[in-house]
Design an enzyme around this catalytic site. Sequence first.
Site: not given
Length: 450
Positions: A185, A429, A432
């Site tokens: 990702s 998060d 990312h």
Amino acid sequence: MTMMQRWKNRKRSHFPLLGFILLVFIACSVLFSERTILIIEKNPSDSPPERTFTYINPNLEPTSDSVQELDRFSRCNTTGEYSGKKIRWVGLEPESGGSRRKRESLERCDVFSGKWVFDDESYPLYNESDCPYMSDQLACHKHGRSDLGYQHWRWQPHNCNLKRWNAIEMWEKLRGKRLMFVGDSLNRGQWISMICLLQSVIPAEKRSITPNSQLTIFKAENYNATIEFLWAPLLVDSNSDDPVNHRLDERIIRPDSVLKHSAKWEHADILVFNTYLWWRQGPVKLFLCRWSDQENASCEELDGLGAMELVMQTWADRLASKSKYLDKQIFFVTMSPTHLWSREWKAGSEGNCYDEKAPIDNEGYWGSGSDLPTMRMVENVLRKLGTRVSVINVTQLSEYRKDGHPSIYRKFWETLPPEQLANPPSYSDCIHWCLPGVPDVWNELLFHFL
Ligand SMILES: *[C@@H]1O[C@H](CO)[C@@H](O)[C@H](O)[C@H]1NC(C)=O
Ligand SMILES: *[C@@H]1O[C@H](CO)[C@@H](O)[C@H](O)[C@H]1NC(C)=O
Ligand SMILES: *[C@@H]1O[C@H](CO)[C@@H](O)[C@H](O)[C@H]1NC(C)=O
Ligand SMILES: *[C@@H]1O[C@H](CO)[C@@H](O)[C@H](O)[C@H]1NC(C)=O
Ligand SMILES: *[C@@H]1O[C@H](CO)[C@@H](O)[C@H](O)[C@H]1NC(C)=O
């Protein structure tokens, strides 16, 4: 991604134990590698390491249809200890690679060593809302982030300048070609960044994107070019190759074969690989049917670093052994740092990347998320590939960017319980990256080297 999120949350809450295990693990791997070196130095000729291990030839075309595809339903019937099997692969001649690399380093400075400079004249390179291909997991402004400083930082190497980003010039480099990102990702974030950087100069009726699947393709007709993303978080064939339905709790890989994925990436002209975080979540199961001729799905369990090393070698074997790779430009993006513990840059604090609004300005800062033994292992494999693969070393420069993660400003797939919502760091998060942001600079580096 949601699994990553969950893993990260779990990891934080068990930090003292995990931290300890990590320390022990790092200590052991250092001790282990030093011991190996000692043994080899003591007996340089009479006990080659080949005698103590079984070596496996990777990437053999399947010979019978008894070979089962790995998918999310695959299970290991039995799981034993790692038997010590290793990948046999032959690196490239060091001479040619060495001299060219030396020449390059004379001509160019180290663009990966530098600092972040606030520059709201030239950055961001595109607007978040102008990019129709933006992902809801990375569109931080859309999801409520109001401090937008993270969009305005330029990477300034110490001894030279990066080539100035130019979308038309990039398209000219891509004319008639296929550019493919292969990985997890984080790599997908870089792919989205690349599309956002490039899409605005293509008329709407000349561009298209295929629906999200293992291979997603952005196409620009007027340049006869594509920018593609292949979901292959563990590089080799695995039970996690479905981009939506995959399992993270029990990762099963075929350590000796990239063939399922390489069949797709072999059509690309420019390849950008990554892999890292999926190896950092406990042991991995090696699915060994092809390693022996027994029918049973008997697996062996190996720690993440060990398994990643086998996989990097299997991947490198494919790149080194086929002459068709000579015509391609191949890049490997190093590990993307995480910012899970703010005490690493602010002693005594208890948070993570949540509410961080500026980069770290302590030059050389290195957090615990970027594992040095992994970096050394990757370096060794890449060295044996000579100039066939170029490194985009994003680790140090991204380490500074504790402000660049989505934290709570992204779409979360699961509904969060009120007690978590009341405590933002608990679901932030910090893995990312927001777009526009840090991955745009990774792509500027790619542009610089193309
Ligand atoms: C072993 O696992 C495979 C699937 O992974 C299954 O098809 C097979 O029946 C299993 N064999 C035994 C003996 O359980
Ligand atoms: C982003 O939008 C602002 C205001 O809408 C505009 O002034 C600016 O030029 C845009 N930037 C880019 C890179 O398109
Ligand atoms: C478009 O590019 C492909 C290679 O990706 C090439 O085979 C094809 O001939 C090109 N078509 C045109 C019209 O240039
Ligand atoms: C397959 O698994 C079964 C049950 O675990 C075992 O009895 C048998 O010996 C295995 N076969 C082989 C070829 O290892
Ligand atoms: C990437 O850069 C770091 C220093 O910033 C260095 O320690 C590491 O060896 C480099 N990795 C590779 C694969 O070149």
